[in-house]
Motif scaffolding. Structure first.
Motif, short mmCIF file in Angstrom:
data_model
loop_
_atom_site.label_atom_id
_atom_site.label_comp_id
_atom_site.label_asym_id
_atom_site.label_seq_id
_atom_site.Cartn_x
_atom_site.Cartn_y
_atom_site.Cartn_z
N LEU A 238 2.22 -16.20 -10.61
CA LEU A 238 3.38 -15.88 -9.80
C LEU A 238 3.39 -16.79 -8.58
O LEU A 238 2.39 -16.97 -7.90
CB LEU A 238 3.34 -14.43 -9.33
N GLU B 263 12.52 -12.03 -7.85
CA GLU B 263 12.09 -11.78 -9.23
C GLU B 263 10.57 -11.78 -9.33
O GLU B 263 9.97 -10.94 -10.00
CB GLU B 263 12.69 -12.85 -10.14
N GLN C 57 7.91 -8.67 -10.39
CA GLN C 57 6.86 -8.76 -11.40
C GLN C 57 5.50 -8.34 -10.85
O GLN C 57 4.61 -7.96 -11.60
CB GLN C 57 6.77 -10.19 -11.94
#
Length: 516
Positions: A462, A470, A474
């Motif tokens: 990430l 977004e 997650q």
């Protein structure tokens, strides 16, 4: 709100100290730009010195052309043009500058006169400790006391006058100022008897000293003085009456004369003082003052001695009218000054950049700053640069007594450290999280991900969870993360905010990896 305050209290960045070694290494790593700054500084100030020298050359050439043109003019035209040039140059000066130029011109003339005296005066050339000195004592006796006094005065004036000096010069053939080496001493009265001077009203004494470095010349000059006295005695008897002139004493020997030492020292000190004062004035002349001063020197009746006097008083010959003008040149002093100045400016800029830097450095420790384990530091692939070996030698200063690993070895060690931390917690999935995961850093994450997958761990990546909604969403399904931050890119505050976010979400931080 209370929860956020508690999180902030638990996650704080510790105080960051500036390492002098890191500062030194950071500056030395910019050695190519430092050399470029030195080169640029030398070119800039060297060019400035050349332009300045070129300007002075043009002024000198104009003056030279003017002098050459004046040589073919009549006397009246010459004087008119010379005066017009002087008025033009004078109009460019204020009163203070005009006074400085006139003072320097006067000092130059005084120095030249005093220097010429020092070089040609026999008294200035004598060795004060080895002087040949002849003492002559004459007794003047007349019929009465008043007549003896008047006649003695007449002889004193003759012995101190130009007639004696010219007679001795012609008789002995000496090429010097006789008035300096033949001097009257303080007159006395009476005749010496048994070591004491007994006063006698009708007699007076005239004493004379002659100094020279050659005993033969000194003796010859004393003979000339005696002959001169005998000649004058005959003439004075006819003019002022009968009298006697007797040589009481004549002695000659080598002596040490302190008076000569004092005179020579005074002359040397005067030259030194004039030279220092003159040099100080001329050194600080502006271009307009130099032009007017050169005008005065060229138009004044000087003997061609250099106006630029040395500090020790010794003059050099200066160019006369019609001499070649010095060509424009680059000053080495200005080149060195420019190199030093530009290097200092660039070094100061690097210093300011270093102390105000708010981005992660490769030498920083995540454990010291944030209290999280540092699982590894992955160096960047070495680029092929000009004299790259110099960079590697400089980096040894930063990692002194520390073992350096290749990028592949560092990635492998970091992957093992992540695996051990995850297995110890019993996690089967790990998230590699960081800001700006791209380029070399993203490639490192991919290599760690492959090695962890081979070990049976699930890994995802990430990037920019602080700025990407977004990616932040997650993050909700992650139980533990490893921070992967890029040196020189990630801000210190960004790491702090990531740790605050992870603490609020109750996500465990296994540690951090720094990618150079």
């Amino acid at each position: 709100m209370a929860m956020e305050n508690m999180v902030t209290e638990n996650v704080k960045m510790r105080e960051r100290e500036i390492s002098l070694i890191d500062l030194l290494v950071e500056m030395l790593l910019h050695w190519r730009m430092i050399l470029a700054a030195m080169l640029l500084g030398g070119i800039v100030l060297g060019g400035f010195s050349y332009a300045r020298s070129k300007n002075l050359q043009q002024i000198a050439e104009e003056q030279q052309r003017a002098l050459e043109e004046q040589q073919v003019l009549s006397r009246e035209e010459h004087m008119e043009q010379w005066e017009a040039q002087g008025i033009s140059l004078r109009s460019k000066l204020d009163d203070a500058q005009f006074a400085r130029v006139n003072t320097a011109f006067t000092l130059n003339q005084c120095w030249e006169e005093r220097f010429d005296y020092q070089q040609h005066s026999l008294l200035m050339q004598l060795d004060p400790m080895k002087i040949q000195q002849t003492d002559l004592i004459f007794l003047v006796r007349a019929d009465d006391a008043e007549g003896a006094y008047i006649i003695t005065n007449a002889y004193e004036h003759l012995l101190a006058g130009a007639a004696l000096h010219e007679y001795v010069e012609n008789r002995c053939g000496v090429d010097c100022d006789v008035s300096e080496i033949i001097t009257l001493t303080k007159p006395g009265y009476g005749i010496e008897q048994n070591g004491n001077y007994m006063r006698e009203e009708k007699a007076h004494v005239v004493s004379l000293q002659i100094r020279h470095d050659n005993p033969d010349i000194c003796s010859a000059m004393a003979d000339a003085v005696e002959e001169f006295i005998r000649q004058q005695h005959k003439e004075l008897e006819q003019a002022i009456g009968s009298h006697e002139v007797l040589l009481l004493s004549r002695s000659q020997g080598e002596v040490a004369d302190r008076m000569v030492t004092d005179l020579q020292s005074t002359c040397a000190n005067t030259l030194y003082s004039l030279s220092n004062y003159y040099s100080t004035l001329v050194k600080n002349f502006a271009d307009e003052e130099k032009a007017y001063y050169n005008y005065l020197i060229a138009g004044s009746p000087v003997d061609g001695r250099d106006a630029e006097m040395q500090d020790n008083g010794a003059g050099q010959e200066k160019p006369a009218a019609g001499a070649a003008v010095a060509k424009a040149r680059v000053s080495v002093k200005y080149v060195l000054l420019g190199m030093i100045m530009f290097t200092g400016i660039y070094g100061f800029a690097l210093f300011i950049k270093f102390i105000t830097n708010n981005r992660l450095r490769s030498a920083d420790s995540l454990c010291e700053f944030y209290g999280i384990p540092q699982l590894g530091t992955v160096p960047a692939l070495s680029k092929k640069r000009f004299l790259g070996a110099v960079d590697q030698w400089i980096l040894k200063l930063r990692y002194h007594n520390q073992r350096r690993f290749t990028p592949e070895e560092s990635v492998e060690l970091a992957a093992v450290a992540v695996k051990m931390a995850a297995v110890k917690r019993g996690d089967k999935a790990v998230c590699l999280l960081g800001c700006e995961l791209k380029g070399n850093t993203l490639e490192i994450c991919g290599q760690i991900k492959e090695q962890l997958k081979a070990a049976g761990l699930e890994v995802n990546t990430l990037s920019n969870v602080l700025y990407d909604a977004e990616a932040m969403e997650q993050l909700g399904g992650v139980s533990c993360v490893v921070l992967v931050e890029t040196a020189g890119v990630t801000l210190y505050d960004e790491i702090l905010k990531e740790l605050e976010l992870l603490q609020r979400q109750e996500i465990a931080v296994l540690g951090g990896i720094v990618a150079e």
